[in-house]
Write a protein that holds these residues in place. Structure first.
Motif, mmCIF file in Angstrom:
data_model
loop_
_atom_site.group_PDB
_atom_site.id
_atom_site.type_symbol
_atom_site.label_atom_id
_atom_site.label_comp_id
_atom_site.label_asym_id
_atom_site.label_seq_id
_atom_site.Cartn_x
_atom_site.Cartn_y
_atom_site.Cartn_z
ATOM 1 N N LYS A 235 0.829 -1.213 0.000
ATOM 2 C CA LYS A 235 0.000 0.000 0.000
ATOM 3 C C LYS A 235 0.860 1.258 0.000
ATOM 4 C CE LYS A 235 -4.346 -1.770 1.851
ATOM 5 N NZ LYS A 235 -5.435 -1.588 2.833
ATOM 6 N N ARG B 116 -3.349 -1.152 -5.076
ATOM 7 C CA ARG B 116 -4.683 -1.511 -4.607
ATOM 8 C C ARG B 116 -4.712 -3.017 -4.502
ATOM 9 N NH1 ARG B 116 -9.539 0.636 -3.760
ATOM 10 N NH2 ARG B 116 -11.429 -0.604 -4.118
ATOM 11 N N ASP C 97 -8.405 -4.055 -0.034
ATOM 12 C CA ASP C 97 -9.175 -2.920 -0.527
ATOM 13 C C ASP C 97 -10.484 -3.390 -1.151
ATOM 14 O OD1 ASP C 97 -7.319 -0.708 0.005
ATOM 15 O OD2 ASP C 97 -6.033 -1.693 -1.473
#
Length: 229
Positions: A89, A94, A136
């Protein structure tokens, strides 16, 4: 033996298609044939590297399925899923976790043209609860048969090639080295062309020598090392 010009050109042509912003993160994927097949898919699609969180005390091995892909796609170890996720990250990725949650989206409905990391879990259990909570987005590959999931290496290949398809359609699939920063491109090219010299340089804590357009080293090396090139 000196590096042949056609070999050097082949290395550059492969590196020209590598992507720093597409990767996989494997949580407790241990079986040699699965690890080998996943790295082979990463190499085939142009992923620069892969990431892994292994079970404590487990040695990692590859089998012939890899076809040597582990030499071209480094597998980066992380001590925990939290450490791996934090690192990815921080690099702008993502994270798409593969599991059959109620909020999971069909992978074909997702946009993988930006920095994308596919996170896949152990062969039998899938992603841990800790990993699922850090994703995510959850994605799934729809199935119409009695079995609810694909082999982990097949799932990885399906996702990687969908990302490549989307990037090709969006005209962002690299073909001339634009998928890597220039310094990283030159570093990987040297490591691929002269792995033993690269190892020696790292041991000596010195930069890699420059190469000319034909891939020849533009520096006088120790004789014993030069004989191994």
């Amino acid at each position: 033996m000196p590096l042949l010009p056609r070999r050097f050109e082949r290395l550059k042509s492969v590196l020209d298609g590598r992507m720093r912003d597409l990767t996989v993160l494997l949580e407790h994927v241990e079986k040699p044939h699965n690890l080998s097949a996943i790295l082979r898919s990463c190499d085939a699609v142009g992923a620069l590297e892969a990431h892994v969180v292994s079970l404590s005390g487990r040695s990692r091995t590859f089998n012939s399925t890899a076809q040597g892909s582990q030499k071209w796609v480094p597998l980066i170890d992380h001590p925990s899923i939290e450490d791996a996720v934090t690192r990815l990250k921080s690099q702008g990725f993502r994270l798409y976790g593969t599991h059959l949650g109620v909020n999971a989206r069909d992978y074909r409905d997702c946009d993988f043209t930006g920095p994308t990391a596919f996170v896949l879990g152990a062969e039998k259990w899938g992603l841990s609860d800790r990993a699922q909570a850090l994703m995510d987005e959850a994605v799934l590959i729809p199935m119409t048969g009695m079995v609810q999931s694909l082999n982990v290496s097949v799932a990885a290949a399906t996702l990687l090639f969908e990302a490549a398809r989307q990037r090709r359609a969006a005209d962002v699939l690299p073909t001339k080295g634009e998928g890597l920063p220039g310094e990283l491109y030159e570093q990987r090219l040297f490591e691929w062309a002269y792995p033993e010299v690269a190892d020696w340089c790292r041991q000596e804590k010195r930069p890699y020598p420059a190469l000319n357009a034909a891939g020849e080293i533009l520096e006088q090396l120790p004789r014993t090392l030069k004989l191994r090139c």
